[in-house]
Write a protein that holds these residues in place. Structure first.
Motif, PDB file in Angstrom:
ATOM      1  N   PHE A 332       0.834  -1.205   0.000  1.00  0.00           N
ATOM      2  CA  PHE A 332       0.000   0.000   0.000  1.00  0.00           C
ATOM      3  C   PHE A 332       0.869   1.255   0.000  1.00  0.00           C
ATOM      4  CE2 PHE A 332      -3.842  -2.222   2.132  1.00  0.00           C
ATOM      5  CZ  PHE A 332      -4.353  -2.531   0.884  1.00  0.00           C
ATOM      6  N   LYS A 339      -7.841   6.040  -1.334  1.00  0.00           N
ATOM      7  CA  LYS A 339      -8.161   5.744   0.067  1.00  0.00           C
ATOM      8  C   LYS A 339      -9.271   4.713   0.203  1.00  0.00           C
ATOM      9  CE  LYS A 339      -6.647   9.994   2.335  1.00  0.00           C
ATOM     10  NZ  LYS A 339      -7.071  11.161   3.150  1.00  0.00           N
ATOM     11  N   LYS A 342      -7.898   1.184   0.340  1.00  0.00           N
ATOM     12  CA  LYS A 342      -7.235   0.873   1.612  1.00  0.00           C
ATOM     13  C   LYS A 342      -8.261   0.709   2.727  1.00  0.00           C
ATOM     14  CE  LYS A 342      -4.131   4.254   1.631  1.00  0.00           C
ATOM     15  NZ  LYS A 342      -2.950   5.033   2.069  1.00  0.00           N
ATOM     16  N   TYR A 346      -8.920  -2.512   5.066  1.00  0.00           N
ATOM     17  CA  TYR A 346      -8.850  -2.374   6.522  1.00  0.00           C
ATOM     18  C   TYR A 346     -10.128  -2.910   7.172  1.00  0.00           C
ATOM     19  CZ  TYR A 346      -4.918   0.804   5.686  1.00  0.00           C
ATOM     20  OH  TYR A 346      -3.726   1.346   5.291  1.00  0.00           O
TER      21      TYR A 346
END
Length: 381
Positions: A332, A339, A342, A346
């Motif tokens: 990453f 974003k 990611k 997450y």
């Protein structure tokens, strides 16, 4: 009726405002603060909010340019370059500029000989003079005059920018528009042909990231959870084994594709090396091969070596999981995806961790209950 007219007027006003804003961003409507800076031609470069103004004299093969990079912070360096021999970054002859804290501008020339260039000052293979730069209204402008090596009327040029810490130039981003800021320009007609190499590399980088995140970062952990918890809750049902093997083998095959795309990317980007990422990835791949071999070398339950095989299989699996997730987060940092991607991983990773904790607690509670039940039976006996 009156309200309809009102909305129409609002739409017309907003459309006019949008069109005027777009027009203001066009190089043809720009006037340099120094009115002596006049150029015959200009083009709106396709990426990085950049514009190129120029005057070309075919008889003397001189090219007078002004390269503008808009919407930049003072902690940014910018560069514009021509590549006399090929397209792309390697071999380009760059002019670099950035503002100092006291407001003065630093501008110098820098030949680019590798992808890991630090943009140090050096002489170019083309003659260049009248260097100057300005930083006004969040815009850096580079002025220069170059003597081109031939009279073809077409140049390959590159433009770029990156972070600045004092006088130290940081690496520009390795994704998105920063991989597409190269083109061929006809100095007579103003026609721009954007290079396609950046597009293919960017696409391959995205594929590389998605394959590895999905295989090593999602499928492998789910396969681990099936083996550890489904087996514990249903030890007499072999379904967990077939699900575990199917999922891990599928993840490994997809992971191989991810590794291959990484090798292809390395071949397409000579001079760009991410040693830690590659070392961890190679280790994970080798451990994955060992896990696949473990399937064929698996002794029967009552075999005297089964205990040692269990140790080897379990701890190799733990190593694969830990290193895979670590390498994904490292990736990453290299890929710098949007974003949303990611955050999505997450969330998925956090959900897997949460479910693992819950199942681990349930498993331990079940074992404790079974132990207490056994102790009670032994006590009554």
């Amino acid at each position: 009726m009156s309200s309809s007219r009102f909305y129409v007027l609002i739409l017309i006003f907003l459309s006019s405002f949008a069109l005027s804003s777009a027009a203001d961003q066009s190089c043809s409507n720009f006037t340099f603060p120094d009115h002596n800076k006049l150029f015959r031609s200009c083009t709106d470069l396709p990426v990085l909010n950049s514009f190129l103004h120029w005057t070309y004299n075919p008889s003397s093969t001189t090219l007078r340019i002004a390269y503008r990079r808009s919407d930049v912070a003072s902690s940014t360096w910018v560069a514009w370059a021509i590549n006399p021999k090929s397209k792309g970054m390697i071999g380009s002859q760059a002019i670099v500029a950035y503002p100092k804290p006291d407001g003065t501008m630093i501008i110098y020339t820098s030949p680019v000989n590798s992808y890991r260039t630090q943009m140090r000052e050096g002489n170019l293979s083309v003659a260049v003079y009248d260097l100057s730069a300005t930083y006004l209204n969040d815009e850096i402008t580079i002025f220069a005059t170059l003597v081109l090596p031939n009279n073809s009327g077409t140049i390959n040029h590159v433009w770029q920018d990156g972070p600045l810490a004092g006088d130290s130039l940081g690496m520009h981003q390795l994704s998105g528009d920063h991989l597409q800021s190269t083109a061929s320009l006809n100095l007579t007609s103003g026609t721009t042909v954007t290079a396609k190499g950046g597009d293919s590399r960017a696409t391959l980088r995205n594929i590389h990231g998605m394959l590895n995140v999905f295989s090593w970062g999602i499928m492998m952990p789910v396969g681990f959870m099936i083996a550890r918890y489904m087996k514990a809750f249903q030890p007499d049902v072999p379904t967990w084994f077939y699900l575990h093997v199917s999922l891990q083998c599928s993840a490994f095959i997809i992971g191989i594709a991810g590794c291959v795309t990484g090798l292809v990317l390395g071949h397409m980007s000579p001079g760009v090396h991410h040693h830690d990422h590659m070392a961890i990835g190679t280790t994970v791949f080798c451990l994955g091969v060992l896990q696949v071999l473990a399937l064929f070398l698996r002794p029967k339950k009552d075999h005297k070596y089964r205990h040692y095989w269990n140790i080897y299989h379990h701890y190799t699996g733990y190593a694969v999981l830990i290193l895979s997730v670590a390498n994904i987060f490292l990736g990453f940092g290299i890929l710098k995806p949007a974003k949303i991607w990611k955050i999505a991983y997450y969330v998925v990773f956090g959900a897997l961790v949460f479910i693992t904790i819950v199942l681990e607690v349930c498993k331990r509670c079940m074992k404790e209950k079974e132990k207490n039940s056994t102790d009670d039976k032994n006590g009554r006996a």
